[in-house]
Every structure is written in C-alpha cells, then in structure tokens.
Enzyme design. Structure first.
Site, PDB file in Angstrom:
ATOM      1  N   ILE A  82     -10.869  -5.502-102.776  1.00 35.50           N
ATOM      2  CA  ILE A  82     -10.264  -6.823-102.942  1.00 35.50           C
ATOM      3  C   ILE A  82      -8.877  -6.902-102.289  1.00 35.50           C
ATOM      4  O   ILE A  82      -8.290  -7.967-102.179  1.00 35.50           O
ATOM      5  CB  ILE A  82     -10.221  -7.207-104.438  1.00 35.50           C
ATOM      6  CG1 ILE A  82     -11.611  -7.074-105.070  1.00 35.50           C
ATOM      7  CG2 ILE A  82      -9.710  -8.613-104.670  1.00 35.50           C
ATOM      8  CD1 ILE A  82     -12.717  -7.853-104.379  1.00 35.50           C
ATOM      9  N   ARG A  90       0.821  -5.429-118.820  1.00 32.04           N
ATOM     10  CA  ARG A  90       1.096  -5.882-117.468  1.00 32.04           C
ATOM     11  C   ARG A  90       1.862  -7.204-117.477  1.00 32.04           C
ATOM     12  O   ARG A  90       1.484  -8.153-118.144  1.00 32.04           O
ATOM     13  CB  ARG A  90      -0.206  -6.035-116.698  1.00 32.04           C
ATOM     14  CG  ARG A  90       0.063  -6.385-115.273  1.00 32.04           C
ATOM     15  CD  ARG A  90      -1.077  -6.162-114.329  1.00 32.04           C
ATOM     16  NE  ARG A  90      -0.796  -6.881-113.103  1.00 32.04           N
ATOM     17  CZ  ARG A  90       0.144  -6.527-112.232  1.00 32.04           C
ATOM     18  NH1 ARG A  90       0.874  -5.452-112.437  1.00 32.04           N
ATOM     19  NH2 ARG A  90       0.363  -7.245-111.148  1.00 32.04           N
ATOM     20  N   CYS A  91       2.943  -7.218-116.704  1.00 34.62           N
ATOM     21  CA  CYS A  91       3.755  -8.422-116.613  1.00 34.62           C
ATOM     22  C   CYS A  91       3.777  -8.928-115.183  1.00 34.62           C
ATOM     23  O   CYS A  91       3.569  -8.160-114.255  1.00 34.62           O
ATOM     24  CB  CYS A  91       5.193  -8.119-117.016  1.00 34.62           C
ATOM     25  SG  CYS A  91       5.325  -7.514-118.686  1.00 34.62           S
ATOM     26  N   HIS A 116     -11.189 -14.853-103.219  1.00 34.20           N
ATOM     27  CA  HIS A 116     -11.419 -14.004-104.383  1.00 34.20           C
ATOM     28  C   HIS A 116     -10.920 -14.740-105.611  1.00 34.20           C
ATOM     29  O   HIS A 116      -9.865 -15.357-105.597  1.00 34.20           O
ATOM     30  CB  HIS A 116     -10.673 -12.680-104.223  1.00 34.20           C
ATOM     31  CG  HIS A 116     -10.553 -11.909-105.503  1.00 34.20           C
ATOM     32  ND1 HIS A 116     -11.634 -11.291-106.090  1.00 34.20           N
ATOM     33  CD2 HIS A 116      -9.497 -11.690-106.322  1.00 34.20           C
ATOM     34  CE1 HIS A 116     -11.234 -10.721-107.218  1.00 34.20           C
ATOM     35  NE2 HIS A 116      -9.947 -10.950-107.387  1.00 34.20           N
ATOM     36  N   GLU A 127     -14.923 -11.367-110.409  1.00 32.91           N
ATOM     37  CA  GLU A 127     -15.139 -10.435-111.509  1.00 32.91           C
ATOM     38  C   GLU A 127     -16.491 -10.696-112.137  1.00 32.91           C
ATOM     39  O   GLU A 127     -16.832 -11.832-112.417  1.00 32.91           O
ATOM     40  CB  GLU A 127     -14.039 -10.618-112.559  1.00 32.91           C
ATOM     41  CG  GLU A 127     -14.073  -9.640-113.694  1.00 32.91           C
ATOM     42  CD  GLU A 127     -14.875 -10.111-114.884  1.00 32.91           C
ATOM     43  OE1 GLU A 127     -15.072  -9.310-115.798  1.00 32.91           O
ATOM     44  OE2 GLU A 127     -15.328 -11.263-114.892  1.00 32.91           O
ATOM     45  N   HIS A 157      -9.734  -3.000-114.467  1.00 28.61           N
ATOM     46  CA  HIS A 157      -8.678  -3.064-115.483  1.00 28.61           C
ATOM     47  C   HIS A 157      -8.677  -1.830-116.366  1.00 28.61           C
ATOM     48  O   HIS A 157      -7.849  -1.691-117.240  1.00 28.61           O
ATOM     49  CB  HIS A 157      -8.830  -4.325-116.331  1.00 28.61           C
ATOM     50  CG  HIS A 157      -8.753  -5.573-115.510  1.00 28.61           C
ATOM     51  ND1 HIS A 157      -9.860  -6.121-114.919  1.00 28.61           N
ATOM     52  CD2 HIS A 157      -7.703  -6.335-115.144  1.00 28.61           C
ATOM     53  CE1 HIS A 157      -9.492  -7.190-114.230  1.00 28.61           C
ATOM     54  NE2 HIS A 157      -8.195  -7.339-114.354  1.00 28.61           N
ATOM     55  N   CYS A 182     -11.597  -6.494-108.702  1.00 32.03           N
ATOM     56  CA  CYS A 182     -10.264  -7.040-108.405  1.00 32.03           C
ATOM     57  C   CYS A 182      -9.495  -5.982-107.612  1.00 32.03           C
ATOM     58  O   CYS A 182     -10.046  -4.922-107.291  1.00 32.03           O
ATOM     59  CB  CYS A 182      -9.551  -7.412-109.709  1.00 32.03           C
ATOM     60  SG  CYS A 182      -8.130  -8.501-109.473  1.00 32.03           S
TER      61      CYS A 182
HETATM   62  N1  GLN Z   1      -5.683  -9.197-103.116  1.00 27.71           N
HETATM   63  C1  GLN Z   1      -5.150  -9.008-104.415  1.00 27.71           C
HETATM   64  C2  GLN Z   1      -5.219  -7.549-104.797  1.00 27.71           C
HETATM   65  O1  GLN Z   1      -6.117  -6.888-104.358  1.00 27.71           O
HETATM   66  C3  GLN Z   1      -5.913  -9.815-105.425  1.00 27.71           C
HETATM   67  C4  GLN Z   1      -5.369  -9.630-106.803  1.00 27.71           C
HETATM   68  C5  GLN Z   1      -5.946 -10.562-107.839  1.00 27.71           C
HETATM   69  O2  GLN Z   1      -6.955 -11.158-107.661  1.00 27.71           O
HETATM   70  N2  GLN Z   1      -5.304 -10.700-108.959  1.00 27.71           N
HETATM   71  O3  GLN Z   1      -4.399  -7.055-105.549  1.00 27.71           O
HETATM   72 ZN    ZN Z   2      -8.708 -10.526-108.988  1.00 31.26          ZN
END
Ligand code: GLN
Ligand code: ZN
Length: 751
Positions: free
Chosen positions: A427, A511-512, A638, A662, A691, A723
C-alpha cells in the site's frame, strides 16, 4: 452558567501514554510502570480541568486502548478465545485490542472501526452466545475515587448502553434485543457500586442517537433506559449526545427520567430548531455543546452568545450548562507546546486546554472578553490567494471526467504493464524504523544538511526496492521514508497550511496523528514526490507506483477552515494534487496511487445527507485529480476499512483503475456487494491485517485468497496487505510479505 467538558484527551500532554504502552508491548517496562504513567496522566488531566475552572469534569474518560473495549471488559463481554489464552487481565485486554502471538497461542485482534465521523477508531466488541453479561470490572469506580482523592468531584463517564449495544457485533444467534435487559441491569449494578463509593453523577455517552433510527432502535432505547433510569441508585444521569442532532428520538430523550441532557449545537444542524419546536422540560438541565470539540479554531463568542440567547428563550439560564460539543479527545492537548508557531497564528486557535478557558469565558461572558474575541474574526488577509480562487472558479464540467472509459483503459494497461495474474503490491509505506525517523528529525532540527537527508532516504529507497525485488513483488513502491504522515507531509508542501509541533490527536490504540491546519487558500508550490519516485524507478526495471494522498483525505485529516466551505477547500487541494499527478506521469511513473483512506470517514452520519452534503462533490473532486492522465497510466486508490458496502456506486464512480482496501479484519461481505453492484474497478482486498504484529502463514493467506476468488473475477484481483506497513517492524514485514508473494504464486498455479 456552569460549564462541562465532555471528555479530555487521554494520551497525555506529551503522548506519555503512547510511549509507555509501546515500551510495555516490547517488554521493556513492567506493567507497574505503565500503570503509574497512566495514573499520572489522569491526575494531570483532572487537575488541569479543575484549575481552568470547569465545573463538570469526567473521570473514567481514560483508556489504555479504547473506551468501547473497556466497557466490554467491564461487563464480561470478552470472546472465549481471548480468555482461553489465560493471560493477566491487562494482557487479555491487549490481546483483544492488538492480537496475540506467543507461547500461549495465536489469535487475531478484534476488528476496529471508525468512531462515528471522526478519525478515532474503536474496537468492535464481540458477543458470543456463551457470553454472560456481568459486572466484573471496577475501572470506573477506581478512577472516580482517584479523582476524588485529588479533591475533584467528577461525573463518571461511561459509554452508554444503547450505543454500546448498537456497536457490538453479535456472532451467535443472540441479538441486541435479547441481551438489552441484562446489560441495562448490569449498568444498574455498576450504579450501586458507584453510588456506594460516593459518586453522584454519571455521564452516559449516547452518540448513536444522532444517527438515523428506526422504530426498533427507538424501542430498544426505551427498553434499556426504562431499566437504567429505575436503577440509578440515586445517581444523577447526564445523557450525553454528540456528533449531530437527535431528530429521530428527541421526544423520547427529553422525556427520560434523567437530570441532564447533552446536545450538540455545532454539528447538530437541527438541534436548535428541535429545541424551539419541541421545547425542553422545565425540570432538566441542558448541557449545550457550543464549543467545538473537533476543530481547533477559537470560538466566535459573539456567534455563540447568539446561540446561547436562543437557547435561553427555551431553557432558563440557570439550567444551561456551557459544554463542549463532544469529548475533547479529538483535538490536541495544548497550544502551549507550540513553540514555533507565531503568535499571530496561535491567537486564532484553541486546543483542549484552551477550550476549557473558552467554556469558562462563555459561561460568564463579559463585554471586555467579547470585544477581545471579536478582533480575531476580522478577515485574515494572508489567507486569500486570488489565483487559487480563480482557478477553482474556472473548473469545467469535462475536467471531472477521465477519458477513455474504464474498459478501454483496462485493456490498454494490461497490455502495456504486462503484469502476472493476481499482481502483488503493497500500500506504500515500509517500516518507519528508528533510523528513518531520526533522519527526518535531524533534518528538521537542522542537525544534518539537506544533502545528507536526501542521501539517507535514497539509500533507504534503494534498499526497499532491492527488498521488494528479492521478495518477488510485482508493483513496487519507494517506501515513503520522507513522510511522517500521509497528510501532514502534503500539507507541509502546500501553500495555505500551517503546522504544529505537538498537536497530536489519538487515532487508535496508541497511534496519534498530527493533522495540519488549513489556514488559507491552498496551492502547490513545487513538485512534492517526483524526485523520490523517479529515484525509486531508476533502481529497478519493475513498475514503481507513485504515491499521493487524495484531496478528500487531505482535507478530512486536516483541521479545516471554518470561513469557507469544505467543498471549496477540497477543490483547491484537488487542483494542487492534479498538478503532482501530471508531473509524475511526465517523469515516467505510469502507476500512481492516490490514497483516499479517509473518504468514507466524513460521510454524513445520516444517509439522507450522504450525496447532497458530501459525495456529490467529494467523488468528482477525486476525478478532477486524475482526469488529465493518459489511458495507459494506471490510477490506484486505497481506502482503509471496507465499510463502503452502501456507497459502492460512488466508489466505482471515482473511476480509478484499481482500489485496495482493508478486508482482513472484517468478513468478506464487501465482495458480495461488489459483485452485486457490478463493480468495474479492479480490487485488492487486503489479505492480512497490518495493525497487528502477527505474521500470517502461507496457508492462511492462500485460504483467504481462495475465499476472495470465489467472489471476485481472477482478472480483477490484486494481492496486497490491507494498509501501509509503516507502523510494523522490519522482521515481521519481511516474513509477512514473503508469505504473501508465496500465496499469490500458489494460487496462480491453481488457475
Ligand atoms: N500509502 C499510505 C501508506 O502506505 C496509506 C496509509 C493509509 O491508508 N492510512 O502508509
Ligand atoms: Zn489504509
């Protein structure tokens, strides 16, 4: 008038909770130390709010991971597979939140979802048929007593039972209606204990009431609150709503036997008219949410006092409490940490701490304070860029359409790119290891030169490309080592933005994110990502995917202006990103991903508003970004979370060539919906959950892919994680991706 803060950021003034939790996860500190840090944060929060002069302060707004998950644990709603791990309570809790892989077993985390229309994510509780609701925890009581020991009599904040049930997933045969009574009674038990401990007030958060509700929902709500209000053990209840108005259930809510009702006058478009048309009971207190809990602009006291005057025409002043529109969890802690932002900017902002002062100002507004505040709302001259405004005004209808059609492009791209069946990709981001973060921060602090900074990133890109080649991925990425955050990074390179140093807001767990602030009209000063992508491409013969963030997400994850419309701001950003897309293409990057991770997030909570108030401009704005590219340039997008079953036509209308999303934490229902809707865009449903640090096995991935293949045409299917990988460690990433490539190869052989 009195004042109420609906909840306070829990991550700590300097993100102490994040750092302590992460050390604890790595086994670097014992549980005790984490608990101590947490206690210090809670103490600081209570004292800060007390010193500001706020009358109603929450206890139990703290959480180690998420308040919904806390509620589930409080009432014994813990899936058996986590209990079977036989860990300590805190570790079981973290296993449910983050997944567990270790000597005691191997289980995935519970799914996570966006908390209404915010960028905070809650953990979805799971209710099994074997679950027995029972009060088993005492967190609210302990935290109440802790605050009391500091000399502060707090309201005990709880996720309300209705919202809790509506957000819980029922995996067996039981439904919310079947367990509503048990849950309501368990709240009653908790009230007995709270009252025994000396508490006098509870705040029950019921944001679900601002959604579209049907007759069954209203029935359920009444059933629960009948029990809750007859079992309150002398406690005064504040029924707190936020994120909108409660038009579907206003009468029922105001008729409840509770002391106070909290309504949102910021996002609740109809709150004031509901109040005026339907009235408000004389014996109840109204917590009027007039201080925006989600944005960082100073409150306009003159406008607010007009609203308060209107409220006062219905509710007598001694029964109005000035409140925040929602918990302050969604804004940064304090402006005081901003040492670089010039005062002429800072004076326009209010973070959580400063909002406390606004509450106090507003509850006792003097002419002097009002006059000082008014000065801030005269026009901000440096926010206007006429060229940008003219460019937006000149957008033509055809600029929103990409030609040729998707079908034609798909054929051209298949031919030109020559990718295998089930192409593998990621991603975008690769692990942001300590050296990567250090490079950026050294550069920011002026400790290394620009050349050194660039050289380091190039070395990282080259390594990342080599790794991806070695792993056998098909479409490579440069790894995003230059980015702190997918939105802040773009914000920093766009005119019209201002930045903060410490303005962190909780996104999920520990995570912030640090949303940048849209200050004025937005434009691109110069190419942003082109050099990095070009360099990555020079390291390999394989296709490299350029990586951008889309306009809707950039705006949704920024603090937006309040002086122009969201639509206008999004269009300005779309034009800026469009320039970047065309520059990437001109530099030979023929696959470009434009992330719209947050597109769904700002979907109005009520369905009837979805198109007219949002999608009708958000989707065309996305098309505006890529409508200028050639047919052979492949546009990816995405989205985090596959919760877009109900807006599939709108997503298809983004007219991207490929979408990754996702799908690993939730079930694969989305794929049925895509099929039913004849979704044309190629899809990469994430095959594993990034995650969690857990490494999926080849078998598991093949299994997942086989399930996906039953529902998706082979020629449209991509294989990727769900992700970006930036929060993951290197080791687990390499292992997971190796298995992913292996799994793709294995299913290619099955065709
Ligand atoms: N391109 C971003 C990454 O790979 C996408 C992050 C996301 O969707 N939150 O971190
Ligand atoms: Zn994502």
């Amino acid at each position: 008038m009195k004042s109420s803060s609906v909840g306070f950021p829990r991550i700590g003034r300097n993100r102490e909770l994040k750092f302590a939790s992460e050390k604890f996860f790595k086994g670097e500190i014992p549980e005790r130390e984490l608990l101590d840090t947490a206690r210090e944060i809670r103490k600081c929060n209570i004292v800060t709010q007390k010193n500001a002069g706020v009358d109603l302060i929450s206890s139990n707004d703290f959480s180690f991971y998420d308040g919904v998950l806390d509620t589930a644990f409080l009432f014994n709603i813990v899936p058996q597979r986590y209990q079977d791990l036989d860990l300590s309570l805190l570790e079981t809790y973290f296993a449910a939140a983050r997944g567990y892989q270790g000597e005691k077993g191997n289980v995935k985390a519970l799914p996570m979802k966006k908390w209404f229309n915010t960028n905070y994510h809650y953990i979805v509780p799971e209710f099994e048929d074997s679950t027995t609701i029972e009060l088993v925890g005492n967190k609210p009581i302990e935290e109440y007593l802790e605050a009391r020991a500091l000399g502060v009599e707090t309201k005990v904040q709880l996720v309300g039972p209705f919202t809790f049930l509506k957000l819980t997933k029922f995996v067996g045969t039981k439904r919310a209606e079947d367990v509503a009574e048990d849950l309501a009674k368990a709240y009653g038990k908790l009230f007995v204990e709270l009252s025994g401990a000396g508490a006098t007030k509870v705040q029950l958060d019921e944001p679900y009431l601002v959604r579209d509700l049907d007759a069954a929902d209203i029935e359920l709500f009444k059933k629960i609150y009948d029990i809750v209000t007859t079992n309150k053990s002398g406690l005064k209840i504040i029924l707190q709503t936020y994120f909108g108005d409660i038009r579907d259930i206003y009468e029922e809510v105001v008729a409840l036997d509770v002391e106070s009702i909290g309504l949102d006058f910021i996002e609740g478009r109809k709150t004031l008219s509901l109040l005026k048309e339907k009235g408000f009971p004389k014996d109840k207190i109204l917590v009027a949410g007039v201080v925006n809990g989600k944005n960082i602009w100073k409150n306009n006291y003159s406008k607010t006092s007009e609203i308060v005057k209107e409220i006062a025409s219905v509710v007598s002043e001694d029964r109005i409490v000035i409140g925040t529109s929602c918990s302050l969890l969604h804004v940064p802690y304090t402006l005081e940490s901003e040492t670089k932002l010039p005062e002429e900017y800072k004076k326009h902002f209010a973070f959580a701490e400063e909002k406390l002062l606004e509450l106090c100002d507003l509850s006792n507004l003097t002419d002097d304070v009002l006059a000082k505040n008014q000065v801030l709302f005269e026009r901000r001259p440096d926010s206007v860029d006429e060229k940008v405004q003219a460019r937006v005004a000149a957008i033509k209808e055809e600029d929103y359409t990409r030609l040729p059609s998707f079908e034609e492009r798909e054929a051209i791209q298949k031919e030109k790119l020559g990718l295998p069946l089930f192409p593998t990709t990621t991603i975008g981001s690769f692990p942001q290891t300590a050296d990567v973060r250090k490079n950026r921060s050294d550069f920011r602090k002026g400790q290394i030169s620009k050349d050194e900074y660039v050289e380091f990133n190039k070395k990282k890109i080259a390594e990342c490309i080599r790794l991806q080649e070695e792993l056998g991925l098909d479409v490579l990425v440069h790894g995003e080592f230059e980015r702190n955050d997918m939105v802040e990074y773009f914000g920093e390179h766009l005119s019209g933005y201002v930045f903060t140093e410490k303005a962190w807001v909780l996104s999920y767990g520990t995570r912030c994110v640090k949303p940048p602030i849209v200050w004025g009209d937005v434009s691109r000063r110069e190419p942003i990502t082109v050099e990095w992508s070009k360099y990555a491409k020079s390291c390999t013969d394989k296709p490299v995917k350029g990586m951008l963030t889309g306009p809707v997400t950039i705006l949704n994850w920024s603090f937006p202006r309040e002086d122009i419309s969201i639509e206008e701001s999004i269009k300005q950003i779309a034009l800026a990103i469009r320039d970047e897309v065309l520059d990437l293409e001109a530099n030979g990057i023929n696959i470009i991903q434009i992330d719209e991770a947050a597109l769904r997030e700002k979907l109005p909570l009520r369905k009837s508003d979805w198109y007219s108030e949002y999608l009708d401009f958000a989707i065309p704005s996305f098309r505006l970004v890529h409508s200028g590219v050639k047919a052979e340039t492949q546009i990816h997008t995405h989205m985090c979370y596959s919760e877009f079953t109900d807006i599939i036509p709108a997503i298809d209308n983004m007219d991207a060539d490929v979408i990754t999303f996702e799908a690993s934490r939730s079930d694969l229902q989305i794929l049925d919906a895509l099929k039913e809707n004849h979704f044309k865009t190629e899809v990469g449903p994430g095959v594993y959950d990034i995650h969690s640090p857990r490494v999926p096995s080849v078998d598991e991935l093949v299994g997942q892919l086989s399930k996906i293949r039953e529902k998706t045409e082979d020629k449209k299917l991509w294989v990727n994680p769900d992700c970006g990988l930036k929060t993951r460690g290197e080791e687990e990433t390499v292992k997971s991706l190796r298995n992913l490539v292996e799994a793709a190869k294995s299913i290619r052989e099955q065709v």
